[in-house]
Design a protein around this motif. Sequence first.
Motif, PDB file in Angstrom:
ATOM      1  N   PRO A   1      11.940   9.726   0.181  1.00 41.43           N
ATOM      2  CA  PRO A   1      11.750  10.499   1.416  1.00 41.43           C
ATOM      3  C   PRO A   1      10.284  10.625   1.834  1.00 41.43           C
ATOM      4  CG  PRO A   1      13.375  11.555   0.015  1.00 41.43           C
ATOM      5  CD  PRO A   1      12.811  10.415  -0.782  1.00 41.43           C
ATOM      6  N   GLY A   2       9.379  10.707   0.893  1.00 40.28           N
ATOM      7  CA  GLY A   2       7.963  10.849   1.242  1.00 40.28           C
ATOM      8  C   GLY A   2       7.208   9.535   1.317  1.00 40.28           C
TER       9      GLY A   2
ATOM     10  N   GLY B   1       5.972  17.109   6.002  1.00 33.87           N
ATOM     11  CA  GLY B   1       6.126  17.394   7.428  1.00 33.87           C
ATOM     12  C   GLY B   1       4.811  17.529   8.166  1.00 33.87           C
ATOM     13  N   LYS B   2       3.704  17.379   7.474  1.00 33.79           N
ATOM     14  CA  LYS B   2       2.398  17.649   8.076  1.00 33.79           C
ATOM     15  C   LYS B   2       1.672  16.384   8.537  1.00 33.79           C
ATOM     16  CE  LYS B   2       1.991  21.761   5.230  1.00 33.79           C
ATOM     17  NZ  LYS B   2       1.384  22.363   4.053  1.00 33.79           N
ATOM     18  N   LEU B   3       2.255  15.231   8.261  1.00 32.36           N
ATOM     19  CA  LEU B   3       1.632  13.977   8.665  1.00 32.36           C
ATOM     20  C   LEU B   3       2.281  13.477   9.951  1.00 32.36           C
ATOM     21  CD1 LEU B   3       0.861  14.158   5.600  1.00 32.36           C
ATOM     22  CD2 LEU B   3       0.916  11.672   5.598  1.00 32.36           C
ATOM     23  N   PRO B   4       1.551  12.713  10.750  1.00 33.71           N
ATOM     24  CA  PRO B   4       2.177  12.098  11.919  1.00 33.71           C
ATOM     25  C   PRO B   4       3.335  11.204  11.470  1.00 33.71           C
ATOM     26  CG  PRO B   4      -0.215  11.740  11.905  1.00 33.71           C
ATOM     27  CD  PRO B   4       0.136  12.357  10.595  1.00 33.71           C
ATOM     28  N   ALA B   5       4.382  11.149  12.272  1.00 31.44           N
ATOM     29  CA  ALA B   5       5.551  10.346  11.915  1.00 31.44           C
ATOM     30  C   ALA B   5       5.200   8.862  11.867  1.00 31.44           C
ATOM     31  CB  ALA B   5       6.666  10.585  12.925  1.00 31.44           C
ATOM     32  N   ALA B   6       5.924   8.139  11.027  1.00 32.11           N
ATOM     33  CA  ALA B   6       5.718   6.692  10.909  1.00 32.11           C
ATOM     34  C   ALA B   6       6.244   5.987  12.157  1.00 32.11           C
ATOM     35  CB  ALA B   6       6.435   6.170   9.669  1.00 32.11           C
TER      36      ALA B   6
ATOM     37  N   ILE C   1      -1.871  15.561  -1.274  1.00 38.32           N
ATOM     38  CA  ILE C   1      -1.530  14.988  -2.578  1.00 38.32           C
ATOM     39  C   ILE C   1      -0.542  13.852  -2.338  1.00 38.32           C
ATOM     40  CG2 ILE C   1      -0.490  15.413  -4.839  1.00 38.32           C
ATOM     41  CD1 ILE C   1      -1.175  18.437  -4.354  1.00 38.32           C
ATOM     42  N   LEU C   2      -0.854  12.706  -2.870  1.00 36.57           N
ATOM     43  CA  LEU C   2       0.093  11.593  -2.786  1.00 36.57           C
ATOM     44  C   LEU C   2       0.176  10.886  -4.121  1.00 36.57           C
ATOM     45  CD1 LEU C   2      -1.896   8.941  -2.411  1.00 36.57           C
ATOM     46  CD2 LEU C   2      -2.006   9.798  -0.097  1.00 36.57           C
ATOM     47  N   ARG C   3       1.368  10.361  -4.378  1.00 36.77           N
ATOM     48  CA  ARG C   3       1.626   9.682  -5.646  1.00 36.77           C
ATOM     49  C   ARG C   3       1.723   8.182  -5.406  1.00 36.77           C
ATOM     50  NH1 ARG C   3       2.888  13.375  -9.592  1.00 36.77           N
ATOM     51  NH2 ARG C   3       3.329  11.635 -10.984  1.00 36.77           N
TER      52      ARG C   3
ATOM     53  N   CYS D   1       0.855  -1.203   0.000  1.00 34.87           N
ATOM     54  CA  CYS D   1       0.000   0.000   0.000  1.00 34.87           C
ATOM     55  C   CYS D   1       0.882   1.241   0.000  1.00 34.87           C
ATOM     56  CB  CYS D   1      -0.936  -0.002   1.204  1.00 34.87           C
ATOM     57  SG  CYS D   1      -0.037   0.078   2.767  1.00 34.87           S
ATOM     58  N   HIS D   2       2.103   1.066  -0.530  1.00 33.80           N
ATOM     59  CA  HIS D   2       3.103   2.134  -0.561  1.00 33.80           C
ATOM     60  C   HIS D   2       2.605   3.339  -1.367  1.00 33.80           C
ATOM     61  CE1 HIS D   2       7.349   3.360  -2.209  1.00 33.80           C
ATOM     62  NE2 HIS D   2       6.974   4.153  -1.214  1.00 33.80           N
ATOM     63  N   VAL D   3       2.753   4.522  -0.805  1.00 31.43           N
ATOM     64  CA  VAL D   3       2.461   5.773  -1.511  1.00 31.43           C
ATOM     65  C   VAL D   3       3.587   6.756  -1.206  1.00 31.43           C
ATOM     66  CG1 VAL D   3      -0.051   5.476  -1.447  1.00 31.43           C
ATOM     67  CG2 VAL D   3       1.077   6.727   0.406  1.00 31.43           C
ATOM     68  N   ILE D   4       3.706   7.781  -2.027  1.00 36.60           N
ATOM     69  CA  ILE D   4       4.713   8.824  -1.802  1.00 36.60           C
ATOM     70  C   ILE D   4       3.990  10.143  -1.576  1.00 36.60           C
ATOM     71  CG2 ILE D   4       6.694  10.045  -2.782  1.00 36.60           C
ATOM     72  CD1 ILE D   4       5.989   6.836  -4.409  1.00 36.60           C
ATOM     73  N   ILE D   5       4.177  10.694  -0.399  1.00 40.43           N
ATOM     74  CA  ILE D   5       3.524  11.949  -0.039  1.00 40.43           C
ATOM     75  C   ILE D   5       4.197  13.105  -0.771  1.00 40.43           C
ATOM     76  CG2 ILE D   5       2.943  13.483   1.889  1.00 40.43           C
ATOM     77  CD1 ILE D   5       1.564  10.693   2.013  1.00 40.43           C
ATOM     78  N   GLU D   6       3.404  13.964  -1.353  1.00 39.32           N
ATOM     79  CA  GLU D   6       3.949  15.114  -2.084  1.00 39.32           C
ATOM     80  C   GLU D   6       4.795  15.975  -1.140  1.00 39.32           C
ATOM     81  OE1 GLU D   6       3.732  18.985  -4.298  1.00 39.32           O
ATOM     82  OE2 GLU D   6       2.803  18.628  -2.368  1.00 39.32           O
TER      83      GLU D   6
END
Length: 106
Positions: free
Chosen positions: A80-81, A59-64, A98-100, A49-54
């Motif tokens: 990095p995202g 920096g706006k999402l909770p850390a993994a 936005i995520l890719r 379910c891998h995605v890349i955050i724009e």
Amino acid sequence: MPRIIFVEHNDTSHCVDAEIGKSLMQTALDQGIPGIDADCGGSCACGTCHVIIEESWQGKLPAAEDEEVTMLDMTPEPQPGSRLSCQVLVTEELDGLILRLPEFQM
Ligand code: FES
């Protein structure tokens, strides 16, 4: 209702309404977004379910958590995202996210 923008590897974008509290992975599946396999059903055990955050959102999402980081290390071409979309829950603050999607899942 927050809106999330999924961008396929071929640049086709899908802007969808997302339910607060639902994972990005489940949101994608419910909306028929191609490119997320989610083989383990959201247990942080498959990495499909891998995605890349724009970049502007990174920096706006909770850390993994550690478990997610470990699984991400096994995905092809982590960036990095990179995030596992089953581990990120939709919140009001993610409106416009936005995520890719990667070219392929593992
Ligand atoms: Fe398997 Fe996210 S659905 S790790």
